[in-house]
Design an enzyme around this catalytic site. Structure first.
Site, short mmCIF file in Angstrom:
data_model
loop_
_atom_site.label_atom_id
_atom_site.label_comp_id
_atom_site.label_asym_id
_atom_site.label_seq_id
_atom_site.Cartn_x
_atom_site.Cartn_y
_atom_site.Cartn_z
CB SER A 125 27.46 -21.16 7.64
OG SER A 125 28.65 -21.87 7.89
CG ASP A 196 25.71 -28.54 9.20
OD1 ASP A 196 26.78 -28.69 8.61
OD2 ASP A 196 25.16 -27.43 9.36
CG HIS A 229 26.76 -26.27 6.15
ND1 HIS A 229 26.55 -25.89 7.47
CD2 HIS A 229 27.48 -25.26 5.59
CE1 HIS A 229 27.11 -24.72 7.68
NE2 HIS A 229 27.69 -24.31 6.57
#
Length: 254
Positions: A125, A196, A229
């Site tokens: 991320s 995601d 995610h």
């Protein structure tokens, strides 16, 4: 281990206090060192625990913790963050000061490794954003603020992330044959889940296109159906296989 990095801009200098750094020692012959960077609001220890379980015998992992700082996406509420961000896409303004301070902190962690050890940066991320930003600093030979970038990277991994400063990258690279040559030879692995809902898949895909279009020819963009995610064993297996091949690790898998 607490560290601070200073970043200079427009006559002011801010100091960022980085949190604790966790190290996973290689179980076999030390051939590579990778700094692995956590996502927004996380800390180095959560990734060091996962990396400890991977079947890579020859990699030393360094997992730093980002500074705690006000973050625009949370309305200025403080949390661990490698840089300030208004949205997780690369569309907002780039916090060049924060990006450079974190990229310099990572490079400093790598700069004390032995000369024969291959060096890499990976992350998840927002950590992936710093890894990819570091890749551009490496091939340009300098940070966004013009200071020299001190380490030679052999591999970069970005999971569920995006590329900061993508809008200005082409202009920075134009006219530099050396930067284009470095970009063509640097192996990069980007992975993104189609499901995601934090960093949308299209932002990862767009970042991969941006890197590819300026000469990052040795870039693999891996898509995972149904992945949100977070990371899954299928993805970490892929990262292990890619690192073994890209870094030329001998007898690495257990």
């Amino acid at each position: 281990m607490n560290n601070s990095a200073s970043s200079s801009g427009s006559g002011t200098t801010r100091t960022f206090e980085f949190g604790r750094t966790h190290v996973v020692r290689p179980k076999g012959n030390h051939q590579a060192t990778i700094v692995w960077l956590h996502g927004l609001g996380d800390k180095g220890s959560s990734w060091s625990q996962l990396l400890e379980t991977l079947p890579l015998q020859n990699i030393k992992w360094i997992c730093p913790t980002a500074p705690t700082r006000p973050v625009a996406i949370f309305g200025g509420h403080p949390c661990t963050a490698w840089f300030d961000v208004a949205d997780l896409s690369g569309d907002g303004p780039d916090d060049l000061e924060g990006l450079d301070a974190s990229a310099a902190h990572v490079a400093n962690l790598l700069s004390t490794e032995p000369a024969n050890i291959k060096l890499g940066i990976g992350g998840f991320s927002m950590g992936a954003a710093i890894a990819l930003y570091s890749a551009t600093c490496h091939i340009l030979g300098k940070y966004g603020n013009g200071n020299l970038y001190p380490v030679n990277l052999s591999a970069v991994v970005g999971l569920s992330g995006w590329l900061p400063c993508s809008r200005t990258l082409r202009n920075k690279m134009e006219g530099s044959i050396q930067a284009v040559r470095r970009a063509a030879s640097l192996p990069i692995l980007m992975c993104h889940g189609l499901a995601d809902d934090v960093v949308a898949y299209k932002h990862g895909e767009r970042s991969a296109h941006a890197l590819n279009s300026v000469g990052f020819r040795n870039l693999t963009f891996q898509t995972y159906n149904g992945l949100g995610h977070y990371t899954i064993p299928e993805e970490t297996d892929g990262v292990c296989n890619w690192l073994t091949a890209s870094l030329g690790l001998q007898g690495s898998r257990s």
